[in-house]
Write a protein that holds these residues in place. Structure first.
Motif, PDB file in Angstrom:
ATOM      1  N   GLN A  65      36.175 -22.967  -1.766  1.00  6.78           N
ATOM      2  CA  GLN A  65      35.518 -22.545  -0.536  1.00  6.78           C
ATOM      3  C   GLN A  65      36.523 -22.078   0.506  1.00  6.78           C
ATOM      4  N   HIS A  68      37.125 -18.472   0.352  1.00 10.34           N
ATOM      5  CA  HIS A  68      36.016 -17.690   0.895  1.00 10.34           C
ATOM      6  C   HIS A  68      36.130 -17.565   2.411  1.00 10.34           C
ATOM      7  N   ARG A  69      36.459 -18.678   3.034  1.00 10.78           N
ATOM      8  CA  ARG A  69      36.527 -18.698   4.491  1.00 10.78           C
ATOM      9  C   ARG A  69      37.791 -18.043   5.011  1.00 10.78           C
ATOM     10  N   SER A  74      32.429 -13.313   2.846  1.00 11.98           N
ATOM     11  CA  SER A  74      31.030 -12.856   2.982  1.00 11.98           C
ATOM     12  C   SER A  74      30.965 -11.588   3.809  1.00 11.98           C
ATOM     13  N   LEU A  79      28.422 -12.496  -1.987  1.00 13.02           N
ATOM     14  CA  LEU A  79      27.388 -13.522  -1.914  1.00 13.02           C
ATOM     15  C   LEU A  79      27.339 -14.225  -3.270  1.00 13.02           C
ATOM     16  N   LEU A  80      27.592 -15.528  -3.264  1.00 13.83           N
ATOM     17  CA  LEU A  80      27.526 -16.301  -4.505  1.00 13.83           C
ATOM     18  C   LEU A  80      26.202 -17.041  -4.549  1.00 13.83           C
ATOM     19  N   VAL A  81      25.433 -16.785  -5.588  1.00 17.92           N
ATOM     20  CA  VAL A  81      24.096 -17.364  -5.685  1.00 17.92           C
ATOM     21  C   VAL A  81      24.085 -18.401  -6.807  1.00 17.92           C
ATOM     22  N   PRO A  82      23.786 -19.660  -6.466  1.00 16.64           N
ATOM     23  CA  PRO A  82      23.774 -20.680  -7.529  1.00 16.64           C
ATOM     24  C   PRO A  82      22.648 -20.396  -8.521  1.00 16.64           C
ATOM     25  N   VAL A 228      30.729 -24.270  -6.163  1.00 13.43           N
ATOM     26  CA  VAL A 228      29.703 -23.512  -5.458  1.00 13.43           C
ATOM     27  C   VAL A 228      28.968 -24.496  -4.560  1.00 13.43           C
ATOM     28  N   ASP A 229      29.182 -24.346  -3.285  1.00 13.15           N
ATOM     29  CA  ASP A 229      28.508 -25.142  -2.294  1.00 13.15           C
ATOM     30  C   ASP A 229      28.736 -26.616  -2.333  1.00 13.15           C
ATOM     31  N   GLY A 230      29.952 -26.972  -2.574  1.00 12.07           N
ATOM     32  CA  GLY A 230      30.306 -28.363  -2.393  1.00 12.07           C
ATOM     33  C   GLY A 230      29.605 -29.289  -3.357  1.00 12.07           C
ATOM     34  N   ARG A 239      26.627 -11.841  -6.514  1.00  7.76           N
ATOM     35  CA  ARG A 239      25.692 -10.721  -6.376  1.00  7.76           C
ATOM     36  C   ARG A 239      26.466  -9.424  -6.601  1.00  7.76           C
ATOM     37  N   TRP A 390      17.947 -12.691 -11.470  1.00 10.55           N
ATOM     38  CA  TRP A 390      17.935 -12.967 -10.042  1.00 10.55           C
ATOM     39  C   TRP A 390      18.892 -12.129  -9.215  1.00 10.55           C
ATOM     40  N   ASP A 391      19.563 -11.205  -9.863  1.00 16.56           N
ATOM     41  CA  ASP A 391      20.387 -10.292  -9.074  1.00 16.56           C
ATOM     42  C   ASP A 391      19.760  -8.899  -9.137  1.00 16.56           C
TER      43      ASP A 391
END
Ligand code: FAD
Lengths: 501, 398
Positions: A65, A68-69, A74, A79-82, A228-230, A239, A390-391
């Motif tokens: 993460q 990313h920051r 972003s 965009l990372l989609v779980p 992905v998201d902690g 995406r 989903w993409d």
């Protein structure tokens, strides 16, 4: 003659990341990439009009993460989609759904084995504990246990403290965990074979190990550490495909003033007085720089783009012996519609997870036996996902593509070199297996890209097509990576660094 | 046998979309909003949130309060009530507005739709009839009707939302600019579509007579099947709006008419909504108080924060110093943003301390034990999430 502060050889996502951080710190950097596209194994390619494959890697799990920051990815379009749970297909027609919701997942396990449903709590707790420990160590420059520099001692103490905090019993467990096979380790917890197969499968992905090989349980851990998201263990799709990751990092790099040159293969690292001073490109151009960073795997770096005479004694041999055994293939298939799987309900969520064609531990082990004998398995383990479910950006509306990661596929065949015909036969084996679980699948195929370790090595320069740039076995990790004495991302030569996987 | 439900009087009202919502709410996660049964989430809140960011989500906004204000004095009356200049709203346009007490404290926010020269629709989160009645006082030619139950409404949000509406046959919808209203024939009636929403992303809101709600749903879902359409609930909405830095009642502001303690409500200036207050227009409720505040400066400022680490700063105080001895504000909403990968928050901070250091004291639980950590906060000027597609006309297909 310093044209740049730093040269990064290779525009894989690791090379780009390294370059972006250096550029952000104010250095004048250039990334030199041999292909005419960037991304290395993290790439999106439109090989058939309208369909965008993540040609090699396809899911994002271990991206930090912080990265990313720090690089504001972003804003640069990432965009990372779980993704939702996986369907595991058993040899005998059983289906195991790993539902996203905890309660639903437990009920599903209970349908297969009430015992295993309960055991899952302990399994998860144990694995999470180990993975937290690993995370604390993974993101730090590994210490050199033979050094007496304060930083190394401090690091060792840090590791030791983390370790002792586990308590004596857990330390035994932890050490055992590192040395056992995935199958053996799972035996401690579970009775149901499909559950064991489903749990073991991430353990062997990309390795040259079988589920019964000692040391394979450790790799199991590497796959539950997703960032992905902690939420540890979550996997995500980028995406726009994996290339979106490389592109976002490249955008950040350029924003910080960095430069990327494609079609600029490096032939040789220039070394003067044991110190890297630049590179020579394949076209003969020379570029000078204060430091040189290689994104290539250790074997390639030392045996292909460095002069043996520039290396300290023994390094060349170590590099040649560095274990890089390719074991996986990738088959990307463009489809005219969503495949239907037998005994799988059609609901809006199921297609949005992955498909695991593991069968059983037995089947997986047989697939491994084939690989050892230099053949691809005729009943391979396939880990699949349909990113277009989903993409919306990777296939036309209503059309899909399926990413199939195939284990095992040998870099060298016992019956002579890879040929395009053999490659296509390998692809056919994969399609035939999927067809068994999804009658009519073949009729949906619009285009196919088949990649054996041979293609992966040719195109991306991953030696033997090994997905991790060298095996993640215990003897090659942390302070032993790449070789004992040369960890810490530093190299046998001043001003020369590595940044690959 | 004639069975009457003995609990009928206590049950929640059902939205016109309820049969479809119920079928998809496989987790049975219901909350309530203005007396309506209302989904917290349907399957998984985070998944639904990602549909809004990645494909297309639908959100039932039927429980939102809707009032029709008509008559020759409708515009003048609304202009007397809200702080923005209603006379400037063009026909078939929507404007975001707030309204205040005489003390300049915020009652609520909402949107005004200009449907014709003498007809408006006001939508808002909380019931507002009593205040509207009060505001009508002195205006003869105004009629106010609560049309909440006469209008089903569905928000369609996300990058593929325009493509879905086009696929549904709403020809020309891609020409709608932000805050435009368009109308389409629908089963002998009219489907009203506004390019509005509460997610900070590309999106639309659909307005239809309740009798046609299910037809609308079915056609929309058929059109959206290949574009990742998915219902989302309150949790996902709250995540999306926080990334867009939109305010929420009972989070960022306490409605003035429900506030007991002195100045525990807020003013538009404190909420960064000064741009909605127009002192050049005729007199409006709260004008003098707001003018005074504008001259003197506000006590608090709603501030966007990026907080180090990944523990959400929910309910945290904000301090001026790392030792946490000088309190200067409080967090109103906080979360880990899955799209931006940042630990974000909105906080009310005393304006005189805005420029200095900001520290949040964050509490969190780990296996029954409480921990706290102090994290540095960085002020952000822009919303955390503001993709270009939300503003572009025609918008991209994904
Ligand atoms: C088929 C496959 C599937 C995978 N699946 C996953 C997955 O799903 N999830 C996951 O996390 N990981 C996966 N991986 C692993 C992951 O993709 C790699 O670990 C990662 O991409 C490596 O990145 P890198 O930047 O270190 O190196 P690379 O991506 O290998 O980049 C090296 C770059 O250097 C360039 N190069 C080589 N030689 C030269 C030269 N002489 N001069 C200039 N440039 C040169 C190459 O062209 C390449 O662009 C997969 C890998 C493969 C092959």
């Amino acid at each position: 003659m310093n044209n740049y502060d730093a040269i990064i050889i290779g525009a894989g996502h690791n090379g780009l990341t390294n370059a972006a951080y250096l550029a952000k710190a104010g250095l004048n950097v250039v990334v030199l990439e041999k292909n005419d596209y960037i991304g290395g194994a993290a790439v999106s390619r439109e090989l058939h009009e309208g369909w965008i494959y993540s040609s090699c890697s396809y899911v994002c799990s271990m991206m930090r993460q912080a990265l990313h920051r720090d690089l504001d990815l972003s804003r640069h379009g990432l965009l990372l989609v779980p993704y939702l749970g996986t369907i595991n297909f058993g040899d005998g027609g059983e289906r195991l759904f790993s539902y996203h919701d905890g309660e639903a997942a437990r009920l599903e396990l209970k349908r297969h084995s009430p015992h295993d449903a309960d055991a899952m709590f302990r399994f998860r707790a144990d694995l999470t504990r180990y993975s937290l420990l690993i995370r604390k160590t993974l993101l730090r420059t590994p210490p050199d246990p033979t050094s007496f520099r304060p930083r190394d001692i401090h690091e060792l103490l840090f590791l030791a403290r983390q370790f002792w905090a586990l308590g004596e019993k857990q330390i035994y467990e932890y050490v055992r965990f590192f040395t056992m096979s995935a199958a053996e380790y799972l035996e401690d917890y579970f009775e149901n074979d499909l559950i064991k197969a489903a749990m073991a499968s991430p353990g062997i992905i990309g390795t040259a190990l079988g589920v019964y090989s000692p040391g394979s349980s450790y790799i199991l851990l590497h796959h539950v550490m997703g960032d992905v998201d902690g939420s540890i263990g979550a996997w995500g799709l980028a995406r726009g495909g994996m290339g979106a990751i490389s592109d976002a990092i490249a955008n950040a790099l350029k924003e910080h003033g960095g430069e990327i040159r494609t079609g600029a293969g490096v032939q040789k690292v220039l070394v003067n007085n044991r110190k890297a001073v630049g590179v020579v490109l394949e076209n003969g151009d020379q570029i000078g720089a204060g430091i040189v960073v290689s994104n290539l795997d250790a074997r390639r770096t030392f045996t292909r783009i460095m002069d043996r005479n520039d290396l300290p004694d023994g390094i060349f041999e170590k590099a040649v012996n560095f274990k890089i055994r390719g074991s996986s293939g990738k088959v990307n298939i463009a489809l005219s519609g969503m495949p239907k799987f037998t005994h799988v309900p059609e609901n809006r969520y199921i297609a949005r997870g992955g498909q695991g064609f593991a069968g059983s531990l037995e089947t997986m082990e047989r697939a491994y036996d084939c690989w050892k004998r230099g053949r691809w398995s005729d009943d391979p383990f396939i880990e699949s996902v349909i990113p277009s479910a989903w993409d919306p950006t990777v296939a036309p509306p209503g059309k899909h593509w399926m990413s199939n990661f195939v284990q095992y596929c040998p870099p060298e065949l016992a019956d002579g070199p890879w040929t395009p015909e053999k490659r296509d036969q390998f692809g056919q084996t994969v399609v035939d297996k999927i067809e068994r679980y999804s009658p009519g699948f073949k009729d949906l195929i619009v285009h196919m890209e088949v990649r054996t370790p041979h293609e992966i090595e040719q195109e991306i320069g991953l030696t033997e097509g090994n997905i991790f740039q060298g095996e993640l076995t215990v003897d090659q990790l942390l302070f032993n990576r790449p070789f004992p004495g040369y960890a810490q991302y530093r190299m046998p030569g001043k001003k020369l660094y590595m940044c690959g996987s | 046998m004639n069975t009457t439900d003995p609990y009928a009087g206590e049950r929640l009202q059902e939205s016109p979309f309820h049969p479809r919502l119920q079928a998809l709410n496989i987790r049975n996660a219901w909350a309530s909003w203005n007396g309506y049964k209302f989904a917290e989430y349907y399957y998984d809140a985070e998944y639904e949130y990602f549909c809004v960011r990645n494909s297309c989500g639908t959100y039932d906004i039927s429980p939102m309060q809707k009032y029709e204000i008509s008559g020759p004095d409708a515009e003048a009356m609304l202009n007397r009530m809200v702080t923005r200049d209603v006379a400037k709203i063009k026909l078939n346009r929507v404007a975001y507005c707030v309204w205040c007490t005489d003390e300049g404290r915020m009652i609520d926010d909402g949107t005004i739709f200009k449907l014709s020269s003498d007809k408006f629709m006001l939508t808002c989160g909380s019931p507002c009839s009593a205040w509207l009645e009060k505001s009508v006082f002195g205006f003869d030619g105004v009629k106010v009707a609560d049309v909440t139950d006469n209008l089903a409404a569905l928000s369609v949000q996300g990058p593929t939302s325009c493509a879905v509406l086009k696929n549904m046959g709403l020809i020309g919808i891609d020409a709608a600019k932000r805050f435009d209203i368009m109308r389409f024939p629908f089963h002998g009636d009219t489907l009203m579509v506004s390019r509005t929403g509460f997610t900070g992303d590309l999106g639309y809101e659909l307005w239809i007579r309740p009798a046609l709600a299910l037809e609308l749903w079915d056609e929309l879902y058929a059109a959206g099947a290949d574009y990742g359409i998915q219902p989302y609930g309150e949790v996902a909405t709250n995540m999306a709006r926080l990334e867009a830095a939109f305010i929420m009642p009972a989070m960022e502001f306490n409605e003035a008419l429900r506030t007991v303690h002195f100045e525990h409500d807020q003013t538009p200036f404190e909420l960064n909504l000064g741009w909605l207050v127009d002192f050049d227009k005729p007199h409006f409720s709260g004008r003098s108080a707001l003018l005074r505040e504008k001259k003197r400066g506000s006590q608090y400022a709603l501030t966007k924060l990026d907080i180090e680490g990944n523990k959400p700063a929910e309910g945290s105080y904000i301090y001026k110093n790392k030792r946490c001895t000088r309190k200067i504000g409080y967090v109103t909403s906080a979360m880990w943003s899955p799209a931006v990968k940042a630990n974000i928050a909105l906080a009310m901070i005393r304006t005189e301390h805005l420029q200095g250091q900001l520290w949040a004291e964050i509490y969190y639980e780990k296996e029954l034990r409480q921990y706290s950590r102090v994290a540095r906060c960085t002020r952000k000027e822009k919303p955390f999430w503001a993709p270009a597609r939300a503003r572009v006309t025609p918008p991209p297909d994904y």
